[in-house]
Design a protein around this motif. Structure first.
Motif, PDB file in Angstrom:
ATOM      1  N   PHE A  56       0.829  -1.214   0.000  1.00 18.23           N
ATOM      2  CA  PHE A  56       0.000   0.000   0.000  1.00 18.23           C
ATOM      3  C   PHE A  56       0.863   1.264   0.000  1.00 18.23           C
ATOM      4  CE2 PHE A  56      -3.286  -3.045   0.931  1.00 18.23           C
ATOM      5  CZ  PHE A  56      -4.397  -2.510   0.300  1.00 18.23           C
ATOM      6  N   ALA A  57       2.042   1.166   0.611  1.00 15.21           N
ATOM      7  CA  ALA A  57       2.961   2.318   0.571  1.00 15.21           C
ATOM      8  C   ALA A  57       3.495   2.492  -0.863  1.00 15.21           C
ATOM      9  CB  ALA A  57       4.110   2.103   1.551  1.00 15.21           C
ATOM     10  N   GLN A  58       3.726   1.374  -1.536  1.00 18.08           N
ATOM     11  CA  GLN A  58       4.251   1.436  -2.913  1.00 18.08           C
ATOM     12  C   GLN A  58       3.287   2.174  -3.845  1.00 18.08           C
ATOM     13  OE1 GLN A  58       6.211  -2.130  -4.754  1.00 18.08           O
ATOM     14  NE2 GLN A  58       4.466  -2.093  -6.146  1.00 18.08           N
ATOM     15  N   VAL A  59       1.997   1.824  -3.769  1.00 13.50           N
ATOM     16  CA  VAL A  59       1.030   2.502  -4.656  1.00 13.50           C
ATOM     17  C   VAL A  59       0.886   3.966  -4.237  1.00 13.50           C
ATOM     18  CG1 VAL A  59      -1.119   1.838  -3.442  1.00 13.50           C
ATOM     19  CG2 VAL A  59      -1.180   2.250  -5.895  1.00 13.50           C
ATOM     20  N   ALA A  60       1.038   4.216  -2.941  1.00 11.09           N
ATOM     21  CA  ALA A  60       0.943   5.605  -2.448  1.00 11.09           C
ATOM     22  C   ALA A  60       2.053   6.460  -3.067  1.00 11.09           C
ATOM     23  CB  ALA A  60       1.045   5.624  -0.927  1.00 11.09           C
ATOM     24  N   VAL A  61       3.255   5.882  -3.140  1.00  9.63           N
ATOM     25  CA  VAL A  61       4.398   6.636  -3.671  1.00  9.63           C
ATOM     26  C   VAL A  61       4.328   6.721  -5.196  1.00  9.63           C
ATOM     27  CG1 VAL A  61       6.915   6.587  -3.938  1.00  9.63           C
ATOM     28  CG2 VAL A  61       5.875   6.071  -1.709  1.00  9.63           C
ATOM     29  N   ARG A  62       4.113   5.558  -5.825  1.00 11.25           N
ATOM     30  CA  ARG A  62       4.235   5.519  -7.286  1.00 11.25           C
ATOM     31  C   ARG A  62       3.037   6.141  -8.007  1.00 11.25           C
ATOM     32  NH1 ARG A  62       6.386  -0.615  -8.551  1.00 11.25           N
ATOM     33  NH2 ARG A  62       8.378  -0.527  -7.451  1.00 11.25           N
ATOM     34  N   VAL A  63       1.859   6.071  -7.415  1.00 14.98           N
ATOM     35  CA  VAL A  63       0.666   6.597  -8.106  1.00 14.98           C
ATOM     36  C   VAL A  63       0.174   7.903  -7.491  1.00 14.98           C
ATOM     37  CG1 VAL A  63      -1.758   6.115  -8.700  1.00 14.98           C
ATOM     38  CG2 VAL A  63      -0.034   4.292  -8.868  1.00 14.98           C
ATOM     39  N   TRP A  64       0.180   7.963  -6.153  1.00 19.60           N
ATOM     40  CA  TRP A  64      -0.443   9.130  -5.516  1.00 19.60           C
ATOM     41  C   TRP A  64       0.575  10.198  -5.120  1.00 19.60           C
ATOM     42  CZ3 TRP A  64      -5.271   9.515  -6.691  1.00 19.60           C
ATOM     43  CH2 TRP A  64      -6.005   8.356  -6.930  1.00 19.60           C
ATOM     44  N   GLY A  65       1.846   9.966  -5.474  1.00 18.13           N
ATOM     45  CA  GLY A  65       2.865  10.999  -5.279  1.00 18.13           C
ATOM     46  C   GLY A  65       3.229  11.260  -3.835  1.00 18.13           C
ATOM     47  N   CYS A  66       2.981  10.298  -2.945  1.00 23.19           N
ATOM     48  CA  CYS A  66       3.336  10.488  -1.532  1.00 23.19           C
ATOM     49  C   CYS A  66       4.850  10.302  -1.365  1.00 23.19           C
ATOM     50  CB  CYS A  66       2.636   9.459  -0.651  1.00 23.19           C
ATOM     51  SG  CYS A  66       0.842   9.515  -0.778  1.00 23.19           S
ATOM     52  N   GLU A  67       5.379  10.941  -0.358  1.00 18.89           N
ATOM     53  CA  GLU A  67       6.800  10.743  -0.048  1.00 18.89           C
ATOM     54  C   GLU A  67       6.918   9.547   0.889  1.00 18.89           C
ATOM     55  OE1 GLU A  67      10.180  13.551   1.743  1.00 18.89           O
ATOM     56  OE2 GLU A  67       8.715  14.494   0.388  1.00 18.89           O
ATOM     57  N   ALA A 117       1.295   4.515   3.635  1.00 20.12           N
ATOM     58  CA  ALA A 117       0.203   3.686   3.100  1.00 20.12           C
ATOM     59  C   ALA A 117      -1.140   4.380   3.340  1.00 20.12           C
ATOM     60  CB  ALA A 117       0.227   2.310   3.773  1.00 20.12           C
ATOM     61  N   LEU A 118      -1.332   4.880   4.536  1.00 22.58           N
ATOM     62  CA  LEU A 118      -2.613   5.530   4.870  1.00 22.58           C
ATOM     63  C   LEU A 118      -2.797   6.837   4.105  1.00 22.58           C
ATOM     64  CD1 LEU A 118      -2.865   4.835   8.708  1.00 22.58           C
ATOM     65  CD2 LEU A 118      -4.391   3.987   6.913  1.00 22.58           C
ATOM     66  N   GLU A 119      -1.692   7.527   3.873  1.00 24.35           N
ATOM     67  CA  GLU A 119      -1.795   8.778   3.109  1.00 24.35           C
ATOM     68  C   GLU A 119      -2.234   8.480   1.660  1.00 24.35           C
ATOM     69  OE1 GLU A 119       1.723  11.282   3.221  1.00 24.35           O
ATOM     70  OE2 GLU A 119       0.831  12.589   1.697  1.00 24.35           O
ATOM     71  N   GLY A 120      -1.741   7.378   1.113  1.00 20.86           N
ATOM     72  CA  GLY A 120      -2.155   6.978  -0.248  1.00 20.86           C
ATOM     73  C   GLY A 120      -3.653   6.692  -0.297  1.00 20.86           C
ATOM     74  N   ILE A 121      -4.170   6.029   0.733  1.00 18.79           N
ATOM     75  CA  ILE A 121      -5.615   5.724   0.773  1.00 18.79           C
ATOM     76  C   ILE A 121      -6.412   7.024   0.898  1.00 18.79           C
ATOM     77  CG2 ILE A 121      -7.431   4.532   2.086  1.00 18.79           C
ATOM     78  CD1 ILE A 121      -5.200   2.461   2.904  1.00 18.79           C
ATOM     79  N   GLU A 122      -5.887   7.941   1.688  1.00 19.61           N
ATOM     80  CA  GLU A 122      -6.558   9.241   1.858  1.00 19.61           C
ATOM     81  C   GLU A 122      -6.566  10.021   0.529  1.00 19.61           C
ATOM     82  OE1 GLU A 122      -8.128   9.848   4.567  1.00 19.61           O
ATOM     83  OE2 GLU A 122      -8.752  11.873   4.017  1.00 19.61           O
TER      84      GLU A 122
END
Ligand code: NZQ
Ligand code: ZN
Length: 391
Positions: free
Chosen positions: A304-315, A325-330
């Motif tokens: 979930f952290a991977q998709v957050a970084v690669r798709v949702w631009g999270c650091e 991971a939670l930031e990506g879901i948000e």
């Protein structure tokens, strides 16, 4: 990566004015008497049905018409279509519309040569024979134009159940992105959400070493988010419509799901919602996905952290990957909300007091009741907790 077979034999005809090829394609795939099956009126109003009829006339192929497919297509019209096809000796079904018209067409196609009740196919019995189906797609969403699935709601109990079989993959699909420009913004957004869901259902896996399909899914997610924003702001943008339309097909013909275990628990939880409340499938998924992911992400925080970084631009927070991971879901939830999707039970029109009923009627993708099994095996308590997170 797991072993797999990938066979996606649908012939795709993509681009402007391609609906005029309908007659030639029916001929190419052996149809000599056609049922044109469509929805509640948008395809009539836009003149599309007339263009499809003219195209069949040019090839001297006779046809009959059956409209009236509702979103969340119902069993009643499927029974009617089966009778009609038998009586009129139809040998090819041409769906004109979205997932609902296509799924109703597929269910009819499986029902015509079958002696029993077509609903058996939605209760776990394999489809052994079917009439061929072709499609003229008018909304980028369900991916039914390239899938072997059909999802029907039985009026007796309003139970929504899927049937998955290779036999029902369309022989051809005509995809003219211009046809989707007349979609209301809400339906466009529902389609974007469904496409994202089909990608997440495949992304959430415990199969190791699936870099190629991970990367294909991420590329499709990035495209859908970027082009989704563009098309909501500019509904007549042909290029944005075209990119979303093809992404919708690639998201669900399984090219990006091969060699890996998939999830599909979000869909199982959603089908109970659109079965009971008759809400749009995409809108239901917008409510389900963030809640579901929040409930399950701890099984594999790094995925979930991977998709957050690669798709949702999270650091990436290496000290605390859960936060990433939670930031990506948000960010997913905020995106869905920004395109006009509901993200809570009340925004969808669902009721807390129905949760026990929703949980009791839940089934997996093969019509097996009791629990749903994907990435995690979810029992009734888990499903209750997930529905509660949507409140
Ligand atoms: O009925 P009409 O008048 O055509 O209006 C439709 C309908 O109200 C309208 N619409 C479609 N194209 C339009 C348009 N309005 C203006 N201009 C156009 N070009 O949009 C509304 C929704 O149509 P529908 O066919 O219901 O949408 P969608 O493609 O999202 O299909 C949803 C159904 O597919 C199932 C869903 O559960 C739901 O029942 N799914 C099917 C799958 C499959 N077969 O592989 C997979 C999916 O996960 C999904 O479960
Ligand atoms: Zn879906």
């Amino acid at each position: 990566m797991d072993n797999f077979v990938f066979n996606s034999p649908t012939y795709f005809c993509f681009g402007k004015d391609t609906e005029n090829e309908a007659g030639a394609l029916v001929k190419k795939f052996g149809g000599s008497k056609v049922l044109i099956h469509y929805g509640g009126g948008s395809a009539v109003k836009s003149g599309l049905i007339d263009r499809v009829k003219a195209s069949l006339d040019r090839e001297n192929i006779p046809y009959i018409l059956l409209g009236g497919v509702q979103p969340n297509p119902r069993s009643g019209l499927v029974y009617k279509g089966i009778e009609l096809c038998r009586k009129e000796k139809v040998d090819f079904i041409l769906a004109v519309g979205g997932g609902s018209a296509i799924d109703s067409s597929k269910a009819i196609a499986g029902g015509v040569p079958y002696d029993g009740d077509f609903w058996d196919h939605h209760s776990g019995k394999p489809v052994e024979k079917a009439l061929p189906v072709g499609t003229v797609l008018t909304i980028a969403a369900a991916g039914s134009e390239g899938s072997g699935n059909t999802v029907i709601t039985h009026e007796n109990g309003m139970l929504k159940r899927g049937c998955r079989t290779e036999i029902l993959r369309p022989k051809f699909s005509i995809m003219n992105p211009s046809l989707t420009c007349t979609l209301p913004a809400f339906q466009t957004a529902c389609g974007i959400t469904d496409i994202l869901a089909h990608l997440y259902e495949r992304y959430i896996t415990d199969t190791k070493e699936v870099e190629v399909t991970d990367r294909v899914i991420e590329a499709l997610m990035l495209t859908v988010v970027k082009e989704g924003r563009r098309v909501i702001a500019d509904p007549y943008n042909y290029e944005a419509r075209a990119n979303i339309m093809w992404a919708g097909t690639l998201a669900h013909n399984n090219v990006c799901g091969v060699g890996r275990r998939q999830d599909w628990n979000s869909h199982a939880l959603e089908h109970e919602l659109s079965g009971l409340y008759d809400c749009a499938h995409g809108a239901g998924l917008a409510v389900v996905m963030p809640a579901m992911f929040t409930y399950i992400y701890e099984k594999d925080v790094m995925r979930f952290a991977q998709v957050a970084v690669r798709v949702w631009g999270c650091e990436m927070n290496f000290e605390n990957p859960k936060e990433t991971a939670l930031e990506g879901i948000e960010r997913l939830k905020n995106f869905l909300s920004s395109i006009g999707m509901p993200v809570t039970f009340s925004e969808l029109g669902a009721r807390q007091e129905d949760i026990p009923y929703l949980v009791d009627t839940l089934c997996d993708g093969n019509g097996r009741p009791g629990y749903i099994e994907g990435y995690l095996k979810l029992d009734k308590e888990d499903c209750t907790n997930i529905y509660k997170l949507m409140l």
